[in-house]
Design a protein around this motif. Structure first.
Motif, PDB file in Angstrom:
ATOM      1  N   ARG A 168       0.828  -1.217   0.000  1.00  0.00           N
ATOM      2  CA  ARG A 168       0.000   0.000   0.000  1.00  0.00           C
ATOM      3  C   ARG A 168       0.857   1.261   0.000  1.00  0.00           C
ATOM      4  O   ARG A 168       0.444   2.297  -0.528  1.00  0.00           O
ATOM      5  CB  ARG A 168      -0.934   0.000   1.204  1.00  0.00           C
ATOM      6  CG  ARG A 168      -2.015  -1.078   1.126  1.00  0.00           C
ATOM      7  CD  ARG A 168      -2.941  -1.041   2.328  1.00  0.00           C
ATOM      8  NE  ARG A 168      -3.928  -2.109   2.266  1.00  0.00           N
ATOM      9  CZ  ARG A 168      -5.069  -2.032   1.573  1.00  0.00           C
ATOM     10  NH1 ARG A 168      -5.351  -0.929   0.894  1.00  0.00           N
ATOM     11  NH2 ARG A 168      -5.914  -3.053   1.560  1.00  0.00           N
ATOM     12  N   LYS A 171       3.390   0.361  -3.845  1.00  0.00           N
ATOM     13  CA  LYS A 171       2.636   0.079  -5.076  1.00  0.00           C
ATOM     14  C   LYS A 171       1.135   0.015  -4.787  1.00  0.00           C
ATOM     15  O   LYS A 171       0.496  -1.029  -4.973  1.00  0.00           O
ATOM     16  CB  LYS A 171       3.093  -1.246  -5.692  1.00  0.00           C
ATOM     17  CG  LYS A 171       4.549  -1.306  -6.097  1.00  0.00           C
ATOM     18  CD  LYS A 171       4.773  -0.655  -7.436  1.00  0.00           C
ATOM     19  CE  LYS A 171       6.204  -0.847  -7.910  1.00  0.00           C
ATOM     20  NZ  LYS A 171       6.452  -0.202  -9.221  1.00  0.00           N
ATOM     21  N   GLU A 173      -1.376   0.878  -6.369  1.00  0.00           N
ATOM     22  CA  GLU A 173      -2.240   0.599  -7.522  1.00  0.00           C
ATOM     23  C   GLU A 173      -2.509  -0.883  -7.715  1.00  0.00           C
ATOM     24  O   GLU A 173      -3.488  -1.263  -8.383  1.00  0.00           O
ATOM     25  CB  GLU A 173      -1.634   1.183  -8.802  1.00  0.00           C
ATOM     26  CG  GLU A 173      -0.309   0.577  -9.245  1.00  0.00           C
ATOM     27  CD  GLU A 173       0.899   1.222  -8.588  1.00  0.00           C
ATOM     28  OE1 GLU A 173       2.032   0.890  -8.991  1.00  0.00           O
ATOM     29  OE2 GLU A 173       0.706   2.058  -7.683  1.00  0.00           O
ATOM     30  N   ARG A 218      -9.845   1.895 -15.591  1.00  0.00           N
ATOM     31  CA  ARG A 218      -8.717   1.801 -14.654  1.00  0.00           C
ATOM     32  C   ARG A 218      -7.448   2.361 -15.284  1.00  0.00           C
ATOM     33  O   ARG A 218      -6.659   3.032 -14.615  1.00  0.00           O
ATOM     34  CB  ARG A 218      -8.515   0.347 -14.236  1.00  0.00           C
ATOM     35  CG  ARG A 218      -7.285   0.114 -13.375  1.00  0.00           C
ATOM     36  CD  ARG A 218      -7.229  -1.326 -12.880  1.00  0.00           C
ATOM     37  NE  ARG A 218      -5.923  -1.657 -12.353  1.00  0.00           N
ATOM     38  CZ  ARG A 218      -5.489  -1.324 -11.137  1.00  0.00           C
ATOM     39  NH1 ARG A 218      -6.254  -0.628 -10.331  1.00  0.00           N
ATOM     40  NH2 ARG A 218      -4.284  -1.687 -10.724  1.00  0.00           N
ATOM     41  N   GLU A 221      -7.569   6.059 -15.070  1.00  0.00           N
ATOM     42  CA  GLU A 221      -7.384   6.492 -13.683  1.00  0.00           C
ATOM     43  C   GLU A 221      -5.909   6.439 -13.286  1.00  0.00           C
ATOM     44  O   GLU A 221      -5.383   7.351 -12.637  1.00  0.00           O
ATOM     45  CB  GLU A 221      -8.212   5.597 -12.764  1.00  0.00           C
ATOM     46  CG  GLU A 221      -8.085   5.955 -11.294  1.00  0.00           C
ATOM     47  CD  GLU A 221      -8.841   4.984 -10.401  1.00  0.00           C
ATOM     48  OE1 GLU A 221      -8.686   5.090  -9.175  1.00  0.00           O
ATOM     49  OE2 GLU A 221      -9.569   4.124 -10.945  1.00  0.00           O
ATOM     50  N   LEU A 222      -5.216   5.362 -13.684  1.00  0.00           N
ATOM     51  CA  LEU A 222      -3.796   5.239 -13.358  1.00  0.00           C
ATOM     52  C   LEU A 222      -2.975   6.330 -14.031  1.00  0.00           C
ATOM     53  O   LEU A 222      -2.036   6.880 -13.440  1.00  0.00           O
ATOM     54  CB  LEU A 222      -3.280   3.867 -13.782  1.00  0.00           C
ATOM     55  CG  LEU A 222      -3.780   2.669 -12.967  1.00  0.00           C
ATOM     56  CD1 LEU A 222      -3.278   1.376 -13.572  1.00  0.00           C
ATOM     57  CD2 LEU A 222      -3.349   2.784 -11.515  1.00  0.00           C
ATOM     58  N   ARG A 224      -4.069   9.348 -14.959  1.00  0.00           N
ATOM     59  CA  ARG A 224      -4.371  10.625 -14.309  1.00  0.00           C
ATOM     60  C   ARG A 224      -3.640  10.753 -12.972  1.00  0.00           C
ATOM     61  O   ARG A 224      -3.170  11.834 -12.606  1.00  0.00           O
ATOM     62  CB  ARG A 224      -5.882  10.764 -14.078  1.00  0.00           C
ATOM     63  CG  ARG A 224      -6.665  11.112 -15.322  1.00  0.00           C
ATOM     64  CD  ARG A 224      -8.068  11.562 -14.959  1.00  0.00           C
ATOM     65  NE  ARG A 224      -8.812  10.544 -14.235  1.00  0.00           N
ATOM     66  CZ  ARG A 224      -9.568   9.616 -14.815  1.00  0.00           C
ATOM     67  NH1 ARG A 224      -9.677   9.588 -16.127  1.00  0.00           N
ATOM     68  NH2 ARG A 224     -10.226   8.722 -14.078  1.00  0.00           N
ATOM     69  N   GLY A 225      -3.526   9.651 -12.266  1.00  0.00           N
ATOM     70  CA  GLY A 225      -2.848   9.689 -10.985  1.00  0.00           C
ATOM     71  C   GLY A 225      -1.339   9.664 -11.096  1.00  0.00           C
ATOM     72  O   GLY A 225      -0.640   9.759 -10.092  1.00  0.00           O
ATOM     73  N   GLY A 226      -0.831   9.518 -12.330  1.00  0.00           N
ATOM     74  CA  GLY A 226       0.615   9.470 -12.524  1.00  0.00           C
ATOM     75  C   GLY A 226       1.248   8.235 -11.924  1.00  0.00           C
ATOM     76  O   GLY A 226       2.434   8.234 -11.588  1.00  0.00           O
ATOM     77  N   ARG A 227       0.483   7.152 -11.830  1.00  0.00           N
ATOM     78  CA  ARG A 227       0.983   5.930 -11.205  1.00  0.00           C
ATOM     79  C   ARG A 227       1.139   4.832 -12.250  1.00  0.00           C
ATOM     80  O   ARG A 227       0.203   4.469 -12.947  1.00  0.00           O
ATOM     81  CB  ARG A 227       0.020   5.432 -10.110  1.00  0.00           C
ATOM     82  CG  ARG A 227      -0.250   6.445  -9.015  1.00  0.00           C
ATOM     83  CD  ARG A 227      -0.845   5.747  -7.777  1.00  0.00           C
ATOM     84  NE  ARG A 227      -2.028   4.940  -8.097  1.00  0.00           N
ATOM     85  CZ  ARG A 227      -3.271   5.410  -8.076  1.00  0.00           C
ATOM     86  NH1 ARG A 227      -3.500   6.689  -7.809  1.00  0.00           N
ATOM     87  NH2 ARG A 227      -4.295   4.617  -8.334  1.00  0.00           N
ATOM     88  N   ARG A 230       2.048   5.762 -18.435  1.00  0.00           N
ATOM     89  CA  ARG A 230       1.851   7.017 -19.160  1.00  0.00           C
ATOM     90  C   ARG A 230       0.825   6.846 -20.272  1.00  0.00           C
ATOM     91  O   ARG A 230       0.561   7.783 -21.021  1.00  0.00           O
ATOM     92  CB  ARG A 230       3.178   7.488 -19.761  1.00  0.00           C
ATOM     93  CG  ARG A 230       4.240   7.832 -18.721  1.00  0.00           C
ATOM     94  CD  ARG A 230       5.553   8.173 -19.398  1.00  0.00           C
ATOM     95  NE  ARG A 230       6.601   8.461 -18.432  1.00  0.00           N
ATOM     96  CZ  ARG A 230       7.879   8.649 -18.748  1.00  0.00           C
ATOM     97  NH1 ARG A 230       8.271   8.579 -20.009  1.00  0.00           N
ATOM     98  NH2 ARG A 230       8.774   8.903 -17.808  1.00  0.00           N
TER      99      ARG A 230
END
Length: 315
Positions: A168, A171, A173, A218, A221-222, A224-227, A230
């Motif tokens: 958590r 990682k 995501e 998903r 969302e990833l 946008r969150g920069g996680r 790209r």
């Protein structure tokens, strides 16, 4: 008799001009051979770039063919005349090449020798930070496993492996990632399971599926969150079931730290085996390195193209 020296001089000049023309043809063909050998070596050493170049050339060819079809039938006559002239020129050039065939053969051998040596020795290249490994047996094991009976996914590790405090924090995501093997393309599934077998039997690593299919929502969302990515929705191979993320498991914990020798070796072995199985490894990417990621790159490009074509048809 006074005209004989003049006539002989003409013949000498004509012969000299002919020889000069032949040598120009030889130089031209040598340059073409060099270009061809360079392109052949590049395409063999860089398969991903080769596929991209092929796709680009195919698009350009379709564009050219469409424009040529609109040019009209009048072009055919000019092409016919040009063809006759080209055949005559080609016949003359062929005679010159035949005359100097030994020189051309030696030049061709010298041009082809370097790429042949590179291709012959390329399997012994050692990855940065990766100790020398004899992977020839691993390659044969991958082939045997893929030719044999269908492999069955292993039992998943306990759920807390993907939800503990360390995950958590490092990682987050992956906590909600989809790890269902049945949503992964069957061919990709078999290749990855063959890698799992070799990693376990030969090298003692247990590999686990971290994420398989990823929905477009998903993915967006990833991004946008920069996680972790790209790529936007429908840009990742995960959306087509043609990519997976895999990590080694040690003492009940997923391993990510590339500064750790055990982990670094695990990922480099995984990447090498993935390439032997015909997959693209994210650890070889020039930009953002994604050591957990493998994908069926060519199939993914075709899936994206098919989706774009469906969208164009549907308006």
């Amino acid at each position: 008799m006074a005209s004989l020296p003049h006539s002989s001089g003409c013949r000498i000049r004509v012969n000299d001009a002919g020889r000069a023309g032949e040598w120009r043809v030889i130089l031209l063909w040598t340059a073409l051979f060099f270009l061809f050998a360079s392109l052949a070596s590049w395409s063999l050493l860089f398969p991903v770039a080769r596929e991209r170049a092929g796709a680009w050339l195919a698009r350009r060819w379709r564009l050219f063919a469409g424009r040529a079809a609109q040019a009209g039938r009048g072009v055919a006559v000019r092409v016919e005349d040009s063809g006759r002239a080209a055949r005559a020129t080609g016949a003359h050039a062929f005679d010159g090449l035949l005359h100097h065939r030994m020189v051309l053969a030696m030049a061709l051998a010298l041009l082809l020798l370097p790429p042949i040596l590179i291709l012959g020795l390329r399997r012994h290249v050692v990855l940065e930070g990766f100790g020398s490994e004899d992977l020839s047996e691993s390659s044969s094991m991958i082939a045997q496993l893929l030719r044999g009976e269908r492999l069955v996914p292993p039992s998943p590790p306990p759920p807390e492996v993907f939800t503990n405090a360390e995950v958590r924090r490092i990682k987050p995501e992956i906590v909600s990632a989809d790890r269902r093997w049945e949503r992964v393309d069957p061919e990709l599934q078999q290749r990855v399971l063959a890698i799992f077998e070799v990693m376990s039997r030969r090298y003692g690593y247990r590999m686990v599926l971290v994420e398989g299919y990823r929905s477009p929502g998903r993915q967006a969302e990833l991004m946008r969150g920069g996680r972790a990515t790209r790529a936007g929705a429908w840009q990742s191979c995960h959306q087509y079931g043609l990519a997976v993320d895999i990590a080694p498991l040690r003492d009940g914990r997923l391993q990510w730290d590339m500064g750790d020798a055990w982990t670094r070796r695990a990922y480099h072995l995984y990447g090498e085996l993935a390439q032997q199985a015909g997959l693209e490894w994210g650890g070889n990417w020039r930009g953002l390195k994604d050591y957990v990621h493998v994908e069926m790159a060519a199939e993914c490009r075709r899936a994206r193209q098919a989706r774009r074509e469906r969208q164009a048809r549907d308006g």
